[in-house]
Design a protein around this motif. Structure first.
Motif, PDB file in Angstrom:
ATOM      1  N   ILE A   6       4.271  10.988   5.285  1.00  0.00           N
ATOM      2  CA  ILE A   6       5.047  10.257   6.494  1.00  0.00           C
ATOM      3  C   ILE A   6       5.454   8.959   5.508  1.00  0.00           C
ATOM      4  CG2 ILE A   6       4.293  10.856   8.470  1.00  0.00           C
ATOM      5  CD1 ILE A   6       3.363   7.684   8.115  1.00  0.00           C
ATOM      6  N   LYS A   7       6.492   8.366   5.835  1.00  0.00           N
ATOM      7  CA  LYS A   7       6.853   6.984   5.159  1.00  0.00           C
ATOM      8  C   LYS A   7       6.811   5.929   6.286  1.00  0.00           C
ATOM      9  CE  LYS A   7       9.848   5.447   1.566  1.00  0.00           C
ATOM     10  NZ  LYS A   7      10.581   6.061   0.647  1.00  0.00           N
ATOM     11  N   THR A   8       5.997   4.923   6.150  1.00  0.00           N
ATOM     12  CA  THR A   8       5.987   3.851   7.022  1.00  0.00           C
ATOM     13  C   THR A   8       7.209   3.069   7.169  1.00  0.00           C
ATOM     14  OG1 THR A   8       5.058   2.075   5.684  1.00  0.00           O
ATOM     15  CG2 THR A   8       3.322   4.017   6.504  1.00  0.00           C
ATOM     16  N   LEU A  14       2.337   7.752   3.075  1.00  0.00           N
ATOM     17  CA  LEU A  14       1.014   8.304   3.113  1.00  0.00           C
ATOM     18  C   LEU A  14       0.983   9.738   3.076  1.00  0.00           C
ATOM     19  CD1 LEU A  14       0.121   5.920   6.102  1.00  0.00           C
ATOM     20  CD2 LEU A  14      -0.267   5.507   3.705  1.00  0.00           C
ATOM     21  N   ASN A  15       0.254  10.182   2.591  1.00  0.00           N
ATOM     22  CA  ASN A  15      -0.243  11.528   2.239  1.00  0.00           C
ATOM     23  C   ASN A  15      -1.254  12.032   3.194  1.00  0.00           C
ATOM     24  OD1 ASN A  15      -1.828  13.906   0.846  1.00  0.00           O
ATOM     25  ND2 ASN A  15       0.214  14.214   0.203  1.00  0.00           N
ATOM     26  N   ASN A  60      -5.202   6.430   1.958  1.00  0.00           N
ATOM     27  CA  ASN A  60      -4.732   4.923   2.055  1.00  0.00           C
ATOM     28  C   ASN A  60      -3.675   4.716   1.001  1.00  0.00           C
ATOM     29  OD1 ASN A  60      -6.659   3.828   4.283  1.00  0.00           O
ATOM     30  ND2 ASN A  60      -7.975   4.129   3.117  1.00  0.00           N
ATOM     31  N   ARG A  61      -2.954   3.648   1.192  1.00  0.00           N
ATOM     32  CA  ARG A  61      -1.937   3.145   0.229  1.00  0.00           C
ATOM     33  C   ARG A  61      -2.927   2.848  -1.007  1.00  0.00           C
ATOM     34  NH1 ARG A  61       0.365  -2.389   1.504  1.00  0.00           N
ATOM     35  NH2 ARG A  61       1.064  -1.556   3.517  1.00  0.00           N
ATOM     36  N   ASP A  62      -2.300   3.067  -2.146  1.00  0.00           N
ATOM     37  CA  ASP A  62      -2.959   2.719  -3.547  1.00  0.00           C
ATOM     38  C   ASP A  62      -4.129   3.950  -3.797  1.00  0.00           C
ATOM     39  OD1 ASP A  62      -1.922   1.077  -5.504  1.00  0.00           O
ATOM     40  OD2 ASP A  62      -2.638  -0.732  -4.297  1.00  0.00           O
ATOM     41  N   THR A  63      -4.169   4.840  -3.262  1.00  0.00           N
ATOM     42  CA  THR A  63      -5.233   6.074  -3.469  1.00  0.00           C
ATOM     43  C   THR A  63      -4.576   7.320  -3.249  1.00  0.00           C
ATOM     44  OG1 THR A  63      -6.147   6.340  -1.160  1.00  0.00           O
ATOM     45  CG2 THR A  63      -7.285   4.720  -2.865  1.00  0.00           C
ATOM     46  N   GLY A  64      -4.967   8.369  -4.239  1.00  0.00           N
ATOM     47  CA  GLY A  64      -4.798   9.702  -3.903  1.00  0.00           C
ATOM     48  C   GLY A  64      -3.138   9.862  -4.270  1.00  0.00           C
ATOM     49  N   THR A  67       1.173   6.256  -1.824  1.00  0.00           N
ATOM     50  CA  THR A  67       2.067   5.297  -2.645  1.00  0.00           C
ATOM     51  C   THR A  67       1.023   4.510  -3.648  1.00  0.00           C
ATOM     52  OG1 THR A  67       4.177   5.199  -1.170  1.00  0.00           O
ATOM     53  CG2 THR A  67       3.707   3.367  -2.877  1.00  0.00           C
ATOM     54  N   HIS A  68       1.341   4.317  -4.852  1.00  0.00           N
ATOM     55  CA  HIS A  68       0.544   3.468  -5.669  1.00  0.00           C
ATOM     56  C   HIS A  68       1.456   2.117  -5.992  1.00  0.00           C
ATOM     57  CE1 HIS A  68      -2.003   6.976  -7.756  1.00  0.00           C
ATOM     58  NE2 HIS A  68      -1.931   6.838  -6.380  1.00  0.00           N
TER      59      HIS A  68
END
Length: 318
Positions: A6-8, A14-15, A60-64, A67-68
């Motif tokens: 989804i896109k915030t 977010l995956n 979470n953001r910045d993982t996996g 979005t980085h």
């Protein structure tokens, strides 16, 4: 494993994974510092699904695969640590509050009005923020190996964070990253439930192959260090709360778990002997059982309240 995104409203992708009957009560799992959603053991994740819940885990953001935020410069931990103590402000890419907003955006996108929250480590801190500030959205709260404040961590814990920062690989080869992950888990794992190097290597390889973002870990650590002390907020939490903490946690001492439980009215505390700062496979059946019992009880409480409200409305109409 069906992954979706989804896109915030802030433009963060977010995956996530969403399993179980869509009409069932929802449990949202929030992962900790620098850890991908796959760090939630499948035995726990699918264990909760089998018990009749709709269970969501996400990066979470910045993982996996989320979005980085690489457009931010590499943050200085030392500066943000100093800015807590001196009147200088370090540039912080984002705070835990922003990460909490990501979770709310995920709920909104999936049209979930209320959920049971389970947060591990930093994920517990994010869940606490949501439980304190968005009471209507949270049916129950479970925090595992978490804390209500970062600055008061012991010198030993800070030492572990520094050691981890030093162990960070100098180059970004996957082999180095895998070896770092093994060392990390040996350092913070559960002394009573040691894992073989083979098991740790397999886990580390899967994680690094899926995604590798060392700067994301640093940005999340800064978000944690720069976020305000939550103790005054935590006292506002009225939702049924379960606190699970390992006796042998070197990252966040068991005293932090005890403190969180003391701050939240009627919180239940489960202290686990021999558990460190990880999900030991041997402990997953017990942890699943505790979470299921806690969530079911909170769900019953919620439904009874709802029923009473409906009856009152009927009586008023009559």
């Amino acid at each position: 494993m069906a992954m979706r995104t989804i896109k915030t409203p802030q433009g963060i992708t977010l995956n996530y994974q969403d399993e179980g009957d869509k009409k069932s009560p929802v449990i949202i799992l929030i992962m900790g510092l620098g850890a991908q959603m796959t760090v939630w053991p499948d035995s726990l994740y699918y264990g909760l699904v089998k018990k009749g819940f709709r269970v969501i885990r996400f990066d979470n953001r910045d993982t996996g695969l989320s979005t980085h935020l690489e457009h931010h410069t590499n943050p200085s931990l030392f500066k943000s640590w100093l800015s807590k103590r001196l009147p200088i402000r370090a540039k912080t890419p984002y705070l835990l509050d922003d990460m909490a907003d990501d979770v709310l955006a995920l709920m909104a996108a999936l049209k979930i009005k209320k959920a049971h929250f389970v947060g591990a480590s930093m994920g517990g801190m994010i869940a606490q923020l949501i439980a304190a500030q968005h009471k209507k959205k949270v049916l129950s709260l479970t925090t595992i190996m978490s804390s209500s404040s970062l600055p008061r961590l012991s010198a030993k814990s800070i030492g572990v964070f520094i050691k981890l920062a030093k162990l960070q690989p100098k180059n970004t080869s996957h082999d180095e990253a895998i070896n770092y992950n093994i060392k990390l888990n040996q350092l913070i794992g559960s002394p009573a439930y040691p894992q073989t190097e083979g098991a740790l290597r397999l886990h580390a390889t899967q994680i690094v192959k899926r995604s590798y973002n060392p700067n994301g870990y640093k940005r999340q650590l800064v978000a944690m260090a720069a976020s305000k002390n939550r103790q005054h907020l935590i006292r506002k939490i009225k939702t049924p709360t379960l606190v699970i903490h390992g006796c042998d946690d070197v990252v966040i001492p068991v005293s932090a778990g005890k403190k969180t439980a003391a701050l939240i009215k009627k919180a239940k505390l489960r202290v686990v002997p021999g558990m460190g700062h990880n999900f030991a496979p041997e402990l997953m059946p017990l942890m699943t059982k505790w979470i299921v019992k806690h969530v079911k009880k909170a769900q019953r409480k919620h439904l009874n309240k709802k029923r009473k409200k409906q009856q009152q409305q009927k009586t008023t109409l009559v």
